[in-house]
Design a protein around this motif. Sequence first.
Motif, PDB file in Angstrom:
ATOM      1  N   SER A 339       0.846  -1.196   0.000  1.00 32.44           N
ATOM      2  CA  SER A 339       0.000   0.000   0.000  1.00 32.44           C
ATOM      3  C   SER A 339       0.877   1.240   0.000  1.00 32.44           C
ATOM      4  N   LYS A 340       0.288   2.369  -0.345  1.00 34.50           N
ATOM      5  CA  LYS A 340       0.994   3.616  -0.115  1.00 34.50           C
ATOM      6  C   LYS A 340       0.905   3.961   1.367  1.00 34.50           C
ATOM      7  N   PRO A 341       1.807   4.774   1.885  1.00 37.02           N
ATOM      8  CA  PRO A 341       1.792   5.095   3.317  1.00 37.02           C
ATOM      9  C   PRO A 341       0.536   5.892   3.699  1.00 37.02           C
ATOM     10  N   ILE A 342       0.044   5.632   4.881  1.00 38.06           N
ATOM     11  CA  ILE A 342      -1.051   6.397   5.472  1.00 38.06           C
ATOM     12  C   ILE A 342      -0.517   7.063   6.740  1.00 38.06           C
ATOM     13  N   ILE A 343      -0.725   8.363   6.871  1.00 38.42           N
ATOM     14  CA  ILE A 343      -0.237   9.115   8.025  1.00 38.42           C
ATOM     15  C   ILE A 343      -1.394   9.390   8.966  1.00 38.42           C
ATOM     16  N   LYS A 344      -1.208   9.057  10.227  1.00 40.28           N
ATOM     17  CA  LYS A 344      -2.200   9.376  11.253  1.00 40.28           C
ATOM     18  C   LYS A 344      -1.458   9.778  12.514  1.00 40.28           C
ATOM     19  N   GLY A 345      -1.617  11.045  12.900  1.00 39.94           N
ATOM     20  CA  GLY A 345      -0.899  11.532  14.066  1.00 39.94           C
ATOM     21  C   GLY A 345       0.597  11.493  13.838  1.00 39.94           C
ATOM     22  N   SER A 346       1.313  10.846  14.750  1.00 49.66           N
ATOM     23  CA  SER A 346       2.771  10.777  14.677  1.00 49.66           C
ATOM     24  C   SER A 346       3.280   9.499  14.029  1.00 49.66           C
ATOM     25  N   TYR A 347       2.395   8.780  13.317  1.00 43.77           N
ATOM     26  CA  TYR A 347       2.769   7.453  12.853  1.00 43.77           C
ATOM     27  C   TYR A 347       2.464   7.258  11.365  1.00 43.77           C
ATOM     28  N   VAL A 348       3.203   6.322  10.779  1.00 46.56           N
ATOM     29  CA  VAL A 348       3.022   5.899   9.400  1.00 46.56           C
ATOM     30  C   VAL A 348       2.512   4.464   9.415  1.00 46.56           C
ATOM     31  N   TYR A 349       1.449   4.202   8.658  1.00 45.03           N
ATOM     32  CA  TYR A 349       0.884   2.859   8.575  1.00 45.03           C
ATOM     33  C   TYR A 349       1.014   2.342   7.146  1.00 45.03           C
ATOM     34  N   LEU A 350       1.339   1.050   7.046  1.00 45.92           N
ATOM     35  CA  LEU A 350       1.491   0.384   5.762  1.00 45.92           C
ATOM     36  C   LEU A 350       0.892  -1.007   5.843  1.00 45.92           C
ATOM     37  N   SER A 351       0.382  -1.494   4.720  1.00 47.88           N
ATOM     38  CA  SER A 351       0.013  -2.903   4.649  1.00 47.88           C
ATOM     39  C   SER A 351       1.083  -3.646   3.863  1.00 47.88           C
ATOM     40  N   GLY A 352       1.155  -4.943   4.077  1.00 47.92           N
ATOM     41  CA  GLY A 352       2.153  -5.740   3.397  1.00 47.92           C
ATOM     42  C   GLY A 352       1.856  -7.214   3.539  1.00 47.92           C
ATOM     43  N   ASP A 353       2.782  -8.039   3.111  1.00 40.94           N
ATOM     44  CA  ASP A 353       2.675  -9.479   3.342  1.00 40.94           C
ATOM     45  C   ASP A 353       4.069 -10.081   3.421  1.00 40.94           C
ATOM     46  N   ALA A 354       4.144 -11.237   4.024  1.00 38.43           N
ATOM     47  CA  ALA A 354       5.446 -11.881   4.223  1.00 38.43           C
ATOM     48  C   ALA A 354       5.244 -13.362   4.454  1.00 38.43           C
ATOM     49  N   PRO A 378      -0.845 -11.698   5.298  1.00 43.10           N
ATOM     50  CA  PRO A 378      -1.115 -10.249   5.226  1.00 43.10           C
ATOM     51  C   PRO A 378      -0.918  -9.589   6.586  1.00 43.10           C
ATOM     52  N   LEU A 379      -0.387  -8.361   6.577  1.00 46.13           N
ATOM     53  CA  LEU A 379      -0.051  -7.684   7.821  1.00 46.13           C
ATOM     54  C   LEU A 379      -0.277  -6.177   7.704  1.00 46.13           C
ATOM     55  N   VAL A 380      -0.338  -5.529   8.863  1.00 46.98           N
ATOM     56  CA  VAL A 380      -0.341  -4.075   8.984  1.00 46.98           C
ATOM     57  C   VAL A 380       0.788  -3.708   9.925  1.00 46.98           C
ATOM     58  N   ILE A 381       1.568  -2.686   9.557  1.00 45.26           N
ATOM     59  CA  ILE A 381       2.699  -2.269  10.378  1.00 45.26           C
ATOM     60  C   ILE A 381       2.613  -0.776  10.644  1.00 45.26           C
ATOM     61  N   CYS A 382       3.095  -0.383  11.825  1.00 49.38           N
ATOM     62  CA  CYS A 382       3.122   1.021  12.239  1.00 49.38           C
ATOM     63  C   CYS A 382       4.566   1.428  12.513  1.00 49.38           C
ATOM     64  N   LEU A 383       4.984   2.558  11.915  1.00 51.52           N
ATOM     65  CA  LEU A 383       6.320   3.114  12.122  1.00 51.52           C
ATOM     66  C   LEU A 383       6.205   4.540  12.644  1.00 51.52           C
ATOM     67  N   ARG A 384       7.218   4.988  13.354  1.00 52.10           N
ATOM     68  CA  ARG A 384       7.276   6.395  13.752  1.00 52.10           C
ATOM     69  C   ARG A 384       7.574   7.247  12.514  1.00 52.10           C
ATOM     70  N   LYS A 385       6.841   8.343  12.368  1.00 48.57           N
ATOM     71  CA  LYS A 385       7.076   9.127  11.159  1.00 48.57           C
ATOM     72  C   LYS A 385       8.290  10.052  11.286  1.00 48.57           C
ATOM     73  N   ASP A 386       8.798  10.274  12.511  1.00 50.58           N
ATOM     74  CA  ASP A 386       9.973  11.143  12.637  1.00 50.58           C
ATOM     75  C   ASP A 386      11.269  10.436  12.278  1.00 50.58           C
ATOM     76  N   ASN A 387      11.315   9.089  12.476  1.00 44.70           N
ATOM     77  CA  ASN A 387      12.567   8.381  12.186  1.00 44.70           C
ATOM     78  C   ASN A 387      12.372   7.028  11.511  1.00 44.70           C
ATOM     79  N   GLY A 388      11.122   6.595  11.308  1.00 50.40           N
ATOM     80  CA  GLY A 388      10.871   5.322  10.644  1.00 50.40           C
ATOM     81  C   GLY A 388      11.029   4.101  11.505  1.00 50.40           C
TER      82      GLY A 388
END
Length: 692
Positions: A339-354, A378-388
């Motif tokens: 997916s393309k990144p989704i920004i919510k608050g201080s975080y970046v959300y992405l979908s993926g698979d592994a 299938p998965l959803v992951i959350c990263l900090r948007k200030d440093n990844g």
Amino acid sequence: MTQMIQTNTQAKASPSGRFGGVNLKPMKTKQILITLLFFTSTFLYAQTPKFQWVKGGGSGGSATNSGLMESCKWINTDAHGNIYGMSSIFDVGIHIDTSLHTNGFGNDDFAVFSYRCDGSLRWVRYFGSTVNDEPNGMFADNEGNSFIAGQVWKPNIYEALHYGDSVLQPGASFVPLVFVAKIDSNGHTVWIHFPPLSAVQSGGYFLSIQPDNQGNVSLLAKLNGAGTWGTFTIPSKGYYVVKFDKSNGNVIGLTKLDFNYKGVSLLGDNLTIDTDNSIYLNCGLGHPDTLLVGNNIITCENDSVQTFTIIKFLPTGSVSWYKPLKCNGLAGQWRSITSKPIIKGSYVYLSGDANNNLNFLGGIINNPFINYSFIKVPLVICLRKDNGNFVSLNHVYNREYAEFNTLTSTSNGIVVAGASAVGFSGNDVFMYNQTDTLKPTSEINKVFPFVLGIDTALTHFNWGIATRVNSADTRIEALAVDKADNIYAGGRFSDSIYNSFGSGIGSQGGPSDFFIAKIAATNNCGCAVAQTFPQFVSLNNNVLIVKGTATGVMDSLYWYWGDGSSTKYLTQNTNAIHTYTVGGNYSVSLRSYNYCGTKDSTIQITGVGITEQELKYLAAYPNPVSHTLTIENPYQSSMQFSIYSITGKLLYSHPYQSYTTTIDMSPYEAGIYFVEMKLEDGRKAVRKVAKE
């Protein structure tokens, strides 16, 4: 080059009832047996959404350009609850909901369309030429304007090019195949912008389009030539974010991103712009190739290796951080971002698979129910948007094939959508939270679409819903959420797809068709416009004072003064003042805006006068008056004399010829009145008179 469009073209009426609903007669004749077999979840959640309606369309043709499919890959909503989508459309037998457009312009075209939140079609617009045309992205703003990036080919000067309801006729000079356009809420083309040929010749193209923090248009483009675009210099080949003024399409910014491919780009519609104008990209890298990110090099050694990289750029185009994710499917090391990144608050959300048991940017995949090692989770992951840096990850528990294709955010969570397959055993189970189940009926070898809701911490899937299909190729590829947290999904299907209540739509005869669906607790749009109550305060010649109140939830209030101007009303029940430059009678409205629409309440203001020195000898006295009002007209011209109430209601009007006229005011109640004295040449004066 921006072309401003003025058009009065309206959508043509089309036969109704031809697509959607249970009385379905698709062009590919077949009977669809509607049964009340739909997916349920064992997880009971208050107000669990359902597929309230499913709409769509397609054609009987196939793509000429490989890789194109009839699929709603872009979907957006406005502040009024309308939905906007875009899909490729192929040449013959085009049928979109109740709009029948028999044939396209030739080969591959694309369509932009709008629905109301109850599922009724608003309009459809087509883009294309006689050769291969392609959509590249779209978004809609709160007012319902749609901004579109795409490709319409002009092979020679004898071809007409169609951009919605605007047509560039044959004989026009050659234009670049790529463009950006604005369509208003009613589907009319407002402007079209073409890049300079030097910027896009020899392989330049457009990739994605998003709004910036001012609502202006940000376009991700590969530019292959140096030169200028508007007033901005293109220093060299590379990837750029080009900004356009949303009102007129003029270029207002050009930023080169500090990354590049040495070989083949796997970029797509993966651009996201944050509220501070930071730029996020999901970049794919395949084949033996190299990706340059700032001063860093990411390589893929051979055809079996791919790399997916999430990159954050500062508004200047320099790299803030990046996170590469290498995968090798042949070695059981598959990892991808879907997916393309989704920004919510201080975080970046992405979908993926592994593949199972792998580390995915800091989170571990652990699915004990999976049948085969090569199956992806299938998965959803959350990263900090200030440093990844990694924050959290959650995934489903699938036995057979499943995938997440896209995600978005609601007011209090994340929504992710994808598809899952039913294997030949018919007993496969798709689970989330290990215990909550989405299981098809006995239909085997089918791919069914689903939507899941999860909290922002990614600790627990709150709900899940899927719907019945008769299709081996169904995908949800786009999601949007309106202000009421209704969810809208767009994608493709190949045979038939149903809502949660058994009504369906069927194929138009081609290899795939597109659909959009509403996923919500009810199909009640829940809309109540805010009621407004304007009140007249005073009028002194050309200076009007009003005030007003409103009830209900609203985004904003505006005074519309009737002369083409408006003023935002910040504080209710306070005086709002407007000065007119032309005398006359005006309809003044107090208008509310909210998610459901607009509401106007109007008062009539009559007798606005512009003080003119030459009419200063028009007199009305005494003032205040008890019985007889005397009017003096020394201008040797006939005069129309009128009396208006304080609310603007006409009470009396009569022509007079004499120098002096008397009016009996005794029948009128005590209060304020306006007397208008209008000469035969159009000049007039207004006097405020108090009746005792």
